[in-house]
Design an enzyme around this catalytic site. Structure first.
Site, PDB file in Angstrom:
ATOM      1  N   LYS A 128       0.762  -1.206   0.031  1.00  0.00           N
ATOM      2  CA  LYS A 128      -0.059   0.072  -0.248  1.00  0.00           C
ATOM      3  C   LYS A 128       0.808   1.343   0.021  1.00  0.00           C
ATOM      4  CE  LYS A 128      -2.364  -1.246   3.667  1.00  0.00           C
ATOM      5  NZ  LYS A 128      -2.161  -2.487   3.907  1.00  0.00           N
ATOM      6  N   THR A 129       1.811   1.391   0.943  1.00  0.00           N
ATOM      7  CA  THR A 129       2.440   2.452   1.053  1.00  0.00           C
ATOM      8  C   THR A 129       3.518   2.719  -0.107  1.00  0.00           C
ATOM      9  OG1 THR A 129       2.868   2.450   3.356  1.00  0.00           O
ATOM     10  CG2 THR A 129       4.461   3.554   2.415  1.00  0.00           C
ATOM     11  N   GLU A 172      -4.121   5.689   1.644  1.00  0.00           N
ATOM     12  CA  GLU A 172      -3.813   4.333   1.768  1.00  0.00           C
ATOM     13  C   GLU A 172      -5.289   3.907   2.578  1.00  0.00           C
ATOM     14  OE1 GLU A 172      -0.667   2.449   3.896  1.00  0.00           O
ATOM     15  OE2 GLU A 172       0.535   4.157   2.887  1.00  0.00           O
TER      16      GLU A 172
END
Length: 463
Positions: A128-129, A172
């Site tokens: 995600k990051t 996110e």
């Protein structure tokens, strides 16, 4: 279909002006504070520990209290708290006793996402990051002006998020305790679904059910990993326009002719709907990052950025902070740092490292929390053994007391040739006598093991 309202009309912020944040120094709080401050809300906050984030917030003119006291909340119309705040926190208790509305950080993030007509919410167990950071970088390089909330530090913007002037929001979407179900995505992205957070979800079916709800909440598109069986399961019965990415030919966005050369860079040919488009060069290593980059390409293209511009931007992205971040190369030794702290993440990082052209891969790992180390001891031993040599620091307990009677030596005993040291100084001394040209040294963990990386680099430079 437009289900959006402005922030002011939104339920939780209606008639609110003075907002107080408990735990305002948290990296997840900071971008929310930036966005609400830019919209004209009067903000105050409190935190226990001095930090770089608090300095940045003070520079914005926000009054901040060090330590928690009931009177800090007295002027607030609404109190926002992070999940890390204990229920008996005196400020939270005061707000509840005096009927001041309270709202958890993820709910506030949801309200913010609802205020944008182009909210892109990026979910998945891993990546995600990196994907959120890469997409934000592409947008900025292509002269777009998004607001963003990122779970790690993006060096390009010097922080965990930003305020933009465009009706475009990138964030996110974390599945832990179902926080992503508070969001209102216009474009929902699913990178992958793996068996993480089962302490909360209990079963894979429950986890998939939450992702199904998340996908169903998208107002425009769902963009998902067409190679991932769990994700494809989740998409059954979702009647939103869907766009797929992956390495298989039947995906809308496909990476073919992949070459993972010279360790740090890789290349692939991008196909869109079966037609060859561009050569893509990535400066972030590993097969998992090819999939992350495809997700970012799919979103960028879907919101109107052409393939030439995307290809030009993508090679300039060198990763989010602490995500296989190459820190330095000294006398033929490469030093990198990674946030991996769950066995699945450590496995992905070390397998990537082993595929590169290094003579030896050294893993310097700081275990985090006694409970996790005890519960996953054999899993940690198994994945750390992928490295050629393993060095452990003592366990970082965080808020826990060691009622488990677990120590790093217990993990070290399960890994062939592993050594452990009580302090980072001792690790740095040991390593300076061991490393040789052609080695990769990677620090792993979500605590403060990056400080150990700095010490090793300093020692290598002295030599």
């Amino acid at each position: 279909m437009n289900h959006h309202t402005t922030l002011v009309e939104n339920g939780i912020l209606k008639d609110k002006k003075n907002l107080h944040f408990i735990g305002i120094g948290g990296s997840g709080m900071f971008p929310i504070v930036q966005i609400l401050h830019s919209k004209g809300y009067q903000i105050t906050g409190s935190d226990n520990n001095e930090s770089d984030i608090l300095k940045l917030e003070r520079n914005m003119g926000i009054p901040i209290f060090l330590g928690h006291k009931a009177e800090n909340v007295a002027q607030a119309d609404l109190v926002v708290y992070s999940a890390a705040v204990f229920k008996d926190n005196c400020e939270l208790v005061y707000a509840m006793e005096h009927n001041i509305p309270i709202v958890e950080r993820s709910v506030m993030l949801g309200a913010i996402s609802d205020a944008y007509n182009n909210a892109i919410c990026i979910s998945g167990t891993h990546g995600k990051t990196t994907t959120t950071s890469l997409l934000t970088s592409i947008l900025l390089d292509c002269r777009r002006d998004p607001s963003a909330v990122i779970g790690g530090k993006l060096p390009k913007i010097g922080g965990y998020g930003r305020v933009g002037q465009e009706d475009l929001f990138v964030c996110e979407a974390c599945e832990f305790v179902d926080t992503f179900l508070h969001l209102s995505p216009d474009i929902a992205v699913i990178l992958n679904i793996d068996n993480d957070h089962l302490d909360y979800f209990k079963t894979m079916d429950n986890l998939k059910h939450s992702f199904h709800k998340f996908a169903a909440s998208a107002s425009q598109y769902v963009i998902y990993n067409g190679d991932d069986p769990n994700t494809c399961d989740v998409m059954k019965g979702i009647n939103r326009p869907a766009i797929t990415f992956g390495l298989e030919e039947d995906n809308d966005f496909q990476a073919a002719d992949i070459s993972l050369h010279d360790g740090v860079n890789c290349q692939y040919t991008l196909f869109y709907k079966g037609k060859q488009q561009k050569q893509m060069r990535l400066s972030i290593p590993g097969k998992h990052n090819i999939l992350n980059s495809l997700a970012a390409v799919a979103v960028a293209h879907t919101i109107g950025i052409d393939f030439d511009s995307i290809a030009a931007c993508i090679g300039d992205f060198h990763g989010a902070g602490r995500r296989f971040e190459v820190l330095d190369q000294i006398n033929g030794v490469t030093f990198a740092d990674d946030y991996a702290h769950h066995p699945t993440e450590i496995k992905a990082t070390l397998e990537t490292a082993k595929k590169m052209d290094f003579k030896r891969v050294w893993a310097v790992f700081q275990p985090f929390t006694y409970s996790r180390t005890a519960a996953l001891l054999n899993d940690f031993a198994h994945v750390l053994s992928i490295a050629d040599r393993v060095v452990l620091s003592e366990i970082m307990g965080s808020r826990e007391v060691n009622t488990f009677g677990i120590y790093s030596k217990d993990l070290a005993e399960k890994i062939p040739g592993c050594v452990w040291f009580p302090s980072f100084e001792e690790i740095a001394d040991y390593m300076s006598n061991q490393i040789q040209p052609g080695d990769l040294v990677i620090t792993l963990g979500c605590g403060d093991v990056y400080k150990c990386a700095r010490m090793m680099i300093a020692k290598a430079k002295e030599k």
